[in-house]
Design a protein around this motif. Structure first.
Motif, PDB file in Angstrom:
ATOM      1  N   SER A 235     -20.406 -23.120  36.948  1.00  0.00           N
ATOM      2  CA  SER A 235     -19.609 -23.507  35.789  1.00  0.00           C
ATOM      3  C   SER A 235     -20.393 -24.440  34.871  1.00  0.00           C
ATOM      4  O   SER A 235     -20.381 -24.274  33.649  1.00  0.00           O
TER       5      SER A 235
ATOM      6  N   VAL B  28     -11.855 -27.265  40.007  1.00  0.00           N
ATOM      7  CA  VAL B  28     -13.141 -26.908  40.608  1.00  0.00           C
ATOM      8  C   VAL B  28     -13.827 -28.165  41.128  1.00  0.00           C
ATOM      9  O   VAL B  28     -14.393 -28.161  42.222  1.00  0.00           O
ATOM     10  N   VAL B  29     -13.744 -29.253  40.378  1.00  0.00           N
ATOM     11  CA  VAL B  29     -14.367 -30.501  40.803  1.00  0.00           C
ATOM     12  C   VAL B  29     -13.681 -31.038  42.047  1.00  0.00           C
ATOM     13  O   VAL B  29     -14.337 -31.448  43.000  1.00  0.00           O
TER      14      VAL B  29
ATOM     15  N   LEU C 150     -18.943 -24.841  41.108  1.00  0.00           N
ATOM     16  CA  LEU C 150     -19.094 -25.955  40.179  1.00  0.00           C
ATOM     17  C   LEU C 150     -20.441 -25.886  39.477  1.00  0.00           C
ATOM     18  O   LEU C 150     -20.538 -26.050  38.258  1.00  0.00           O
TER      19      LEU C 150
ATOM     20  N   ALA D 178     -14.619 -28.980  45.016  1.00  0.00           N
ATOM     21  CA  ALA D 178     -15.986 -29.239  45.453  1.00  0.00           C
ATOM     22  C   ALA D 178     -16.074 -30.542  46.231  1.00  0.00           C
ATOM     23  O   ALA D 178     -16.837 -30.645  47.187  1.00  0.00           O
TER      24      ALA D 178
END
Length: 60
Positions: free
Chosen positions: A25, A5-6, A22, A9
């Motif tokens: 989360s 996810v990081v 992100l 992003a």
């Protein structure tokens, strides 16, 4: 936290969806930690005499 996810992003460019994922989360993790902290029992104040715990004896 899922590292994909990081990385998604950071490569999002003009696409706001990975960044929103992100943020969501991180919000969910913060809520989970807050719930864990609320569930922890409160520690009562120490009932030891005031002279205990002031000095450390170290021998090598």
């Amino acid at each position: 936290m899922d590292t994909s996810v990081v990385s998604a992003a950071s490569n999002a460019g003009n696409n706001p969806v990975p960044l929103l994922m992100l943020r969501k989360s991180l919000d969910m993790q913060a809520a989970g930690v807050a719930a864990l902290l609320q569930g922890m029992p409160q520690v009562p104040p120490s009932s030891n005499p005031p002279h205990l715990g002031q000095n450390i004896d170290i021998k090598v």
